[in-house]
Enzyme design. Sequence first.
Site, mmCIF file in Angstrom:
data_model
loop_
_atom_site.group_PDB
_atom_site.id
_atom_site.type_symbol
_atom_site.label_atom_id
_atom_site.label_comp_id
_atom_site.label_asym_id
_atom_site.label_seq_id
_atom_site.Cartn_x
_atom_site.Cartn_y
_atom_site.Cartn_z
ATOM 1 N N ASP A 191 -23.696 21.022 1.181
ATOM 2 C CA ASP A 191 -23.098 19.552 1.079
ATOM 3 C C ASP A 191 -23.494 18.826 -0.098
ATOM 4 O OD1 ASP A 191 -22.108 20.079 3.414
ATOM 5 O OD2 ASP A 191 -22.889 18.422 4.524
ATOM 6 N N LYS A 207 -39.029 27.786 -0.092
ATOM 7 C CA LYS A 207 -40.027 27.067 0.114
ATOM 8 C C LYS A 207 -41.320 27.909 0.488
ATOM 9 C CE LYS A 207 -41.589 22.731 -0.007
ATOM 10 N NZ LYS A 207 -41.531 21.788 -1.380
ATOM 11 N N ASP A 263 -36.873 21.717 -3.050
ATOM 12 C CA ASP A 263 -36.827 20.632 -3.571
ATOM 13 C C ASP A 263 -36.588 20.413 -5.103
ATOM 14 O OD1 ASP A 263 -39.306 21.839 -3.630
ATOM 15 O OD2 ASP A 263 -40.629 20.132 -3.484
ATOM 16 N N ASP A 274 -27.400 24.491 4.423
ATOM 17 C CA ASP A 274 -26.677 23.565 5.009
ATOM 18 C C ASP A 274 -26.723 22.320 4.119
ATOM 19 O OD1 ASP A 274 -25.495 21.985 7.125
ATOM 20 O OD2 ASP A 274 -26.887 21.908 8.467
ATOM 21 N N TYR A 332 -32.631 27.102 13.010
ATOM 22 C CA TYR A 332 -31.411 26.351 13.941
ATOM 23 C C TYR A 332 -31.285 27.180 15.290
ATOM 24 C CZ TYR A 332 -29.816 23.226 10.062
ATOM 25 O OH TYR A 332 -29.681 22.602 9.344
#
Length: 365
Positions: free
Chosen positions: A253, A192, A225, A249, A140
């Site tokens: 959620d 990852k 994942d 992020d 970001y």
Amino acid sequence: MPKILVIPGDGIGTEVTEVSLSVLKTINEKNQVEFTFDTALLGGCCIDAHGIPVTEETLENARQSDAVLLGAVGGPKWENIEHHLKPERGLLELRKCLDAFANLRPAVVYSALADASTLKKEIVQGVDIMVVRELTGGIYFGHPRGTEQTDNGEGKRAFNTLTYSTSEIKRVARTAFEIARKRRNKVTSIDKSNVLESMVLWRDTVTELGKCEFPDVTLEHLYVDNAAMQLIRRPADFDVILAGNMFGDIISDEAAQLTGSLGMLPSASVGEKGAIYEPVHGSAPDIVGKGVANPIASILSMAMMLRYSFDMETAASSIEKAVEAVLNKSYRTSDIYEEGKTRVGTEEMGSLILNELRETSAAAE
Ligand code: NAD
């Protein structure tokens, strides 16, 4: 004397903050802690008063405080103003001024509310997760970033950069390990690293830090994942989840969704120069002024403040237990209401939690 800066903000932010402050003041008396309080404007109310979403004076006040207790900001009144003057900019400025690099998002499934989850009760029963998300780095914020016109006929090209330094990873990982020590002593780090160099550095740095400074904390690594799958397959197995900005992020959620309601979710943004405690929800313009907002997310944010900024574990867990007891007695605000339960408003929910706190402390004396 520890100082708390209270920023109620806009909409239901003011309603829920008032309730959690009354609970905090009871804790203050019970524990004979002499907190001092100051209040400040931020968001839409600050735009109305000063023409900007946060003043330099408030930022300085936040830097001088031991913790900030925030409500929520924003609302339709300020939706159409210039981007750099929007209420949310005030919140971003505040996080930036405290260098808030770690976002803490607990996801707890209370047994009284287990039916509210979209997953089966037997899967979500006992879920108690803390997601620690890196907040100031990663894709970001990484450079280079942008959009450019290509000259090979392929149209535009847009790009972002996922970058982390060892020190950025270390400071957020240290936060996660320290929190795990106050919980069930386990960290699951998400990356990852099978595809991305930045995530190889992430994994190596977390592993090294765990070995050197936190050998007593169990550390596991999951690719993002796989983590997304395991979180809905076996959520009760997770304790602290550590992730970079983008993965955190998404995962925070997903974890929140396990629990059912927005009105129950607290959070903290912890930095080098201070910490902000606030509910995850916004200013809820659709219910403002009706006295129906659920104050529990704000009350639980305040409990996090006692635990993480003031090391008051007993007080924090007594608040959490009082919340649970009130839910077990079938009291519900509208957002978590089910048939057969007793519907209560914002203030009544606060009073019930306060009574519970007073009763448990009287019983302990
Ligand atoms: P919201 O979280 O305010 O509301 C979403 C829905 O959840 C609404 O139906 C609302 O009534 C309900 N809800 C939220 N909190 C509740 C509570 N404590 N009790 C009962 N019901 C609750 O999100 P939104 O509607 O997308 O945004 C409204 C405003 O809040 C916007 O201006 C947005 O920018 C701002 N916002 C601020 C923050 C923040 O201050 N951190 C976060 C999100 C949104």
